[in-house]
Design a protein around this motif. Structure first.
Motif, PDB file in Angstrom:
ATOM      1  N   UNK A  50      -1.303  14.524   2.326  1.00  9.12           N
ATOM      2  CA  UNK A  50       0.079  14.092   2.124  1.00  9.12           C
ATOM      3  C   UNK A  50       0.217  13.013   1.051  1.00  9.12           C
ATOM      4  N   UNK A  51      -0.622  11.967   1.017  1.00  5.70           N
ATOM      5  CA  UNK A  51      -0.486  10.962  -0.049  1.00  5.70           C
ATOM      6  C   UNK A  51      -0.680  11.551  -1.450  1.00  5.70           C
ATOM      7  N   UNK A  52      -1.594  12.503  -1.583  1.00  6.55           N
ATOM      8  CA  UNK A  52      -1.808  13.149  -2.880  1.00  6.55           C
ATOM      9  C   UNK A  52      -0.571  13.932  -3.302  1.00  6.55           C
ATOM     10  N   UNK A  53       0.030  14.630  -2.364  1.00  5.04           N
ATOM     11  CA  UNK A  53       1.237  15.397  -2.644  1.00  5.04           C
ATOM     12  C   UNK A  53       2.359  14.484  -3.124  1.00  5.04           C
ATOM     13  N   UNK A  54       2.586  13.379  -2.412  1.00 10.11           N
ATOM     14  CA  UNK A  54       3.667  12.465  -2.789  1.00 10.11           C
ATOM     15  C   UNK A  54       3.387  11.768  -4.114  1.00 10.11           C
ATOM     16  N   UNK A  55       2.124  11.486  -4.392  1.00 11.58           N
ATOM     17  CA  UNK A  55       1.776  10.861  -5.679  1.00 11.58           C
ATOM     18  C   UNK A  55       2.071  11.810  -6.838  1.00 11.58           C
ATOM     19  N   UNK A  56       1.735  13.076  -6.674  1.00  9.84           N
ATOM     20  CA  UNK A  56       2.018  14.060  -7.724  1.00  9.84           C
ATOM     21  C   UNK A  56       3.519  14.268  -7.901  1.00  9.84           C
ATOM     22  N   UNK A  57       4.250  14.283  -6.793  1.00 11.22           N
ATOM     23  CA  UNK A  57       5.705  14.437  -6.881  1.00 11.22           C
ATOM     24  C   UNK A  57       6.333  13.228  -7.571  1.00 11.22           C
ATOM     25  N   UNK A  58       5.823  12.035  -7.274  1.00 11.80           N
ATOM     26  CA  UNK A  58       6.358  10.824  -7.902  1.00 11.80           C
ATOM     27  C   UNK A  58       6.056  10.790  -9.391  1.00 11.80           C
ATOM     28  N   UNK A  59       4.962  11.445  -9.793  1.00 11.44           N
ATOM     29  CA  UNK A  59       4.591  11.487 -11.212  1.00 11.44           C
ATOM     30  C   UNK A  59       5.403  12.527 -11.979  1.00 11.44           C
ATOM     31  N   UNK A  60       6.263  13.268 -11.282  1.00 13.63           N
ATOM     32  CA  UNK A  60       7.138  14.208 -11.964  1.00 13.63           C
ATOM     33  C   UNK A  60       6.695  15.653 -11.875  1.00 13.63           C
ATOM     34  N   UNK A  64       5.765  23.354  -6.964  1.00 11.31           N
ATOM     35  CA  UNK A  64       4.767  24.406  -7.128  1.00 11.31           C
ATOM     36  C   UNK A  64       3.527  23.914  -7.874  1.00 11.31           C
ATOM     37  N   UNK A  65       3.620  22.805  -8.564  1.00 14.42           N
ATOM     38  CA  UNK A  65       2.460  22.260  -9.263  1.00 14.42           C
ATOM     39  C   UNK A  65       1.623  21.316  -8.428  1.00 14.42           C
ATOM     40  N   UNK A  66       2.046  21.052  -7.214  1.00 17.81           N
ATOM     41  CA  UNK A  66       1.326  20.084  -6.383  1.00 17.81           C
ATOM     42  C   UNK A  66       0.467  20.713  -5.307  1.00 17.81           C
TER      43      UNK A  66
END
Length: 89
Positions: A50-60, A64-66
């Motif tokens: 979950x933290x990896x997913x949210x970090x990628x989402x926060x990076x833009x 589908x890319x996460x």
């Protein structure tokens, strides 16, 4: 909704029939009380990812890319995520 869990009853391979008789003698609700333990085995992977997913989402990154869905059975999940990206932001 409908459950897509496939459960194999191992007692059918026992020739004595004793396990089957014991299970049939128990109330039906007991089978449902403990059946969640099988499904909770992968919860730790979801929790740690979950933290990896949210970090990628926060990076833009897009939804589908996460994540990576390896099975064609996950087509509905991928389509829902694409719909979320398109209409819900």
């Amino acid at each position: 909704g409908k459950c897509r869990v496939i459960n194999r009853n191992c007692t059918r391979f026992v020739k004595s029939g004793l396990p089957t008789r014991i299970i049939r003698a128990l109330p039906n609700f007991l089978g449902h009380v403990s059946s969640h333990t099988l499904l909770e085995d992968d919860q730790i992977f979801l929790h740690n990812g979950e933290p990896t997913y949210y970090a990628k989402r926060a990076a833009g990154s897009s939804n589908s890319g996460t994540y990576f869905l390896a099975s064609p059975a996950d087509l509905y999940i991928a389509s829902f995520r694409q719909w979320m990206d398109r209409f819900a932001g």
